[in-house]
Design an enzyme around this catalytic site. Structure first.
Site, mmCIF file in Angstrom:
data_model
loop_
_atom_site.group_PDB
_atom_site.id
_atom_site.type_symbol
_atom_site.label_atom_id
_atom_site.label_comp_id
_atom_site.label_asym_id
_atom_site.label_seq_id
_atom_site.Cartn_x
_atom_site.Cartn_y
_atom_site.Cartn_z
ATOM 1 N N ASP A 1 36.624 47.085 39.927
ATOM 2 C CA ASP A 1 36.959 45.909 40.527
ATOM 3 C C ASP A 1 37.968 46.155 41.422
ATOM 4 O O ASP A 1 39.001 46.389 40.997
ATOM 5 C CB ASP A 1 37.260 44.918 39.388
ATOM 6 C CG ASP A 1 37.584 43.458 39.679
ATOM 7 O OD1 ASP A 1 38.813 43.030 39.808
ATOM 8 O OD2 ASP A 1 36.526 42.810 39.982
ATOM 9 N N ASP B 1 33.837 37.699 37.091
ATOM 10 C CA ASP B 1 33.364 37.543 38.680
ATOM 11 C C ASP B 1 31.887 36.981 38.541
ATOM 12 O O ASP B 1 31.815 35.695 39.455
ATOM 13 C CB ASP B 1 33.126 39.123 39.167
ATOM 14 C CG ASP B 1 34.316 39.578 39.416
ATOM 15 O OD1 ASP B 1 35.434 38.963 39.408
ATOM 16 O OD2 ASP B 1 34.248 40.749 39.907
ATOM 17 N N THR C 1 36.505 41.070 46.150
ATOM 18 C CA THR C 1 37.972 41.462 46.202
ATOM 19 C C THR C 1 37.816 43.006 46.896
ATOM 20 O O THR C 1 38.854 43.499 47.540
ATOM 21 C CB THR C 1 38.568 41.849 44.986
ATOM 22 O OG1 THR C 1 37.618 42.417 43.897
ATOM 23 C CG2 THR C 1 38.974 40.293 44.285
ATOM 24 N N THR C 2 36.681 43.720 46.756
ATOM 25 C CA THR C 2 36.838 45.140 47.330
ATOM 26 C C THR C 2 36.700 44.979 48.955
ATOM 27 O O THR C 2 37.159 45.681 49.803
ATOM 28 C CB THR C 2 35.634 46.218 46.500
ATOM 29 O OG1 THR C 2 35.992 46.015 45.305
ATOM 30 C CG2 THR C 2 35.721 47.346 47.005
#
Length: 558
Positions: A74, A404, A107-108
């Site tokens: 994550d 998520d 988020t990545t």
């Protein structure tokens, strides 16, 4: 003579040492050096998590001082544990935090995209293109990218369970829990539906306050379930109290059920034994009065955030009432939402309407070595996701992945629009921007064009992480999108080949994708506007301030 004297002064002024405005300990980077330094820092942060994108992503193991060992892919979980010194790197890490708070997923992607966009600005800065011109091209590209993304988005019926589960499944597909994706999708879907409240035509889904994830070691991951109510690690205060009550009447308090102590220190001198007994009786009478005020509403279960004295327990046991004490405020609020009661601060203010009557079952179960209180209701608007698993690290990673999935399920309810996943949206936007850049006059067409080229980083990284031939696949994908057709074609992250996302059923929420592009481009514009970095402590420490300054300057390197 005067002229000669003035000229002499002028000459001596020229030979003087330069005037130092900033302290000698302050380090300063300005102009292109600062901008290129920021770009290098951003690229370094993006490289950390580049391999953590897609279903074939690698995991990172981080040794953290606070949380011990963290094993995750994550983006936000990785970056928040990394300690960096460079200010631009800190700004990049804040991006993933923003993305996590706003939409909970992507988020990545946002870090990789922001790093690539900043890297694409480097050649323009080398050619002395003004940052303002680059930023103007970037902002125009952002507007057009979002307009095009809206155009290729499709609407979804949020009442169609299969469609919603499919979207959650594509979010979970890149995570550790993808092996149990059907179960986890169902957990996220059920939790969001329990917490969802519609009032006056407005939908509210407060996952932070009313959806709690309870991790209990032991058992198997497949034993995980959603409880429509609250689970708390508590046992009854007295062994003779009931441990199972069907349809209980529940009273919620946030006051002490014991004799009120004075706030200031009080000393009482008692010379007569009768007076002493009177004092003791007064304490007993006070506690009995408190209990009577509660007992007149005939409750089966009393829960308080504060303490309960032994005497009060005695009165409750005599009247066959179960008492639980020392609950957190947040837990009490969730119980109130489950049982339909109101938290009361003073027993004398209790009314019949404050009593919770929507609780269908109160039960205390032993799981492992611990006792857990289950308070459930059929109409509960608060829920607890009970996660079981063998290792603490596994449970922590499942919790992060589930957060998520919950965020994605919530986003679909608020904005029921989808875009194709697997890099299809990005390559489609890239082709659209590159084509449109030809119609833009002046220098800013090149920064505009570079955003289109930077968008390809997502499909390119997906191909790299599957171990396939990057050049061959990316060229084939560009050819598929060449005429603005085949919008849903992208990369199959499992097999490392081209695939139609519509056939594979890989769709992402529009909100997540739009937020990723917005955050990445706006952050790149912000960092390009920085033309000076001044580092140094403002307050000098009397005990060797210079050493601290020099240490701070050494840390400036990423």
């Amino acid at each position: 003579g005067i002229n000669a004297e003035y000229g002499g002064q002028h000459k001596t002024q020229k030979m003087q040492a330069p005037v130092l405005v900033l302290s000698t300990q302050t380090k300063r980077e300005s102009g292109k050096t600062a901008q290129l330094g920021n770009i290098a820092a951003a690229k370094a942060v993006a490289d950390i998590i580049r391999t953590a994108l897609g279903p074939k992503s690698m995991l990172k193991m981080i040794l953290s001082a606070q949380a011990g060992i963290i094993i995750t892919n994550d983006g936000n979980a990785i970056l928040r544990e990394i300690d960096v010194a460079h200010p631009a790197a800190k700004a990049m890490i804040d991006l993933s935090k923003t993305q996590e708070e706003e939409v909970g997923d992507g988020t990545t992607s946002v870090i990789i995209l922001a790093g690539e966009i900043l890297a694409s600005a480097e050649p323009f800065l080398e050619r002395k293109v003004h940052p303002r011109v680059i930023i103007k091209g970037y902002t125009q590209a952002l507007e057009d990218a979002l307009a095009y993304l809206n155009k290729i988005a499709i609407d979804i019926d949020i009442n169609n369970k299969a469609q919603v589960l499919n979207v959650i499944k594509s979010c979970i597909g890149t995570k550790f829990i993808s092996r149990w994706s059907d179960l986890m999708c169902q957990l996220a879907y059920d939790a969001v539906n329990i917490v969802k409240v519609v009032q006056d035509g407005r939908t509210d889904i407060d996952l932070k306050r009313f959806c709690r994830i309870e991790k209990i070691q032991g058992g198997e991951l497949t034993d995980s379930t959603v409880i429509p109510g609250v689970i708390i690690n508590k046992d009854v205060t007295h062994p003779k109290m009931k441990r199972k009550i069907v349809n209980p009447r529940v009273i919620l308090l946030d006051c002490n059920l014991e004799f009120k102590k004075n706030e200031s220190k009080t000393i009482v001198d008692v010379t007569d034994e009768e007076k002493w007994l009177e004092l003791l009786k007064e304490e007993e009478d006070y506690v009995k009065k408190l209990c009577d005020q509660i007992l007149k509403f005939k409750p089966d279960l009393v829960i308080t955030e504060k303490g309960v004295s032994d005497l009060a327990q005695h009165f409750f046991v005599k009247n066959d009432v179960t008492v639980l004490r020392r609950f957190k405020k947040t837990d009490n609020v969730r119980i109130a939402r489950t049982v339909g009661g109101t938290i009361v601060s003073r027993p004398e203010d209790l009314k019949e309407s404050d009593v919770g009557i929507k609780c269908s079952l109160f039960e205390i179960k032993k799981i492992g070595d611990e006792y857990y209180t289950f308070i459930t209701g059929k109409e509960s608007k608060a829920c607890t996701i009970l996660l079981r698993g063998a290792m603490k690290d596994v449970l922590n990673e499942v919790e992060r992945n589930l957060q998520d999935a919950l965020a994605v399920a919530r986003n679909i309810v608020f904005d029921p629009k989808l875009v194709p996943g697997g890099g299809a949206s990005e390559i489609s936007i890239a082709h659209h921007l590159i084509e449109k850049s030809r119609t833009i006059p002046g220098v800013q067409q090149w920064p505009y064009h570079s955003i289109g080229a930077a968008m390809e980083v997502i499909p390119r990284t997906l191909i790299q992480n599957t171990g396939a031939n990057v050049l061959k696949l990316l060229t084939s994908l560009r050819a598929k999108h060449a005429k603005g057709e085949n919008v849903t074609w992208g990369i199959d992250g499992e097999k490392g080949e081209l695939a139609d996302m519509n056939t594979l059923g890989i769709w992402e929420p529009y909100q997540v994708k739009a937020q990723t592009i917005k955050t990445a481009i706006e952050a790149a514009c912000l960092l390009l506007r920085v033309d000076m970095i001044v580092s140094g402590l403002s307050k000098k420490d009397s005990s060797g301030g210079a050493q601290q300054h020099s240490a701070a300057n050494e840390d400036m390197g990423f």
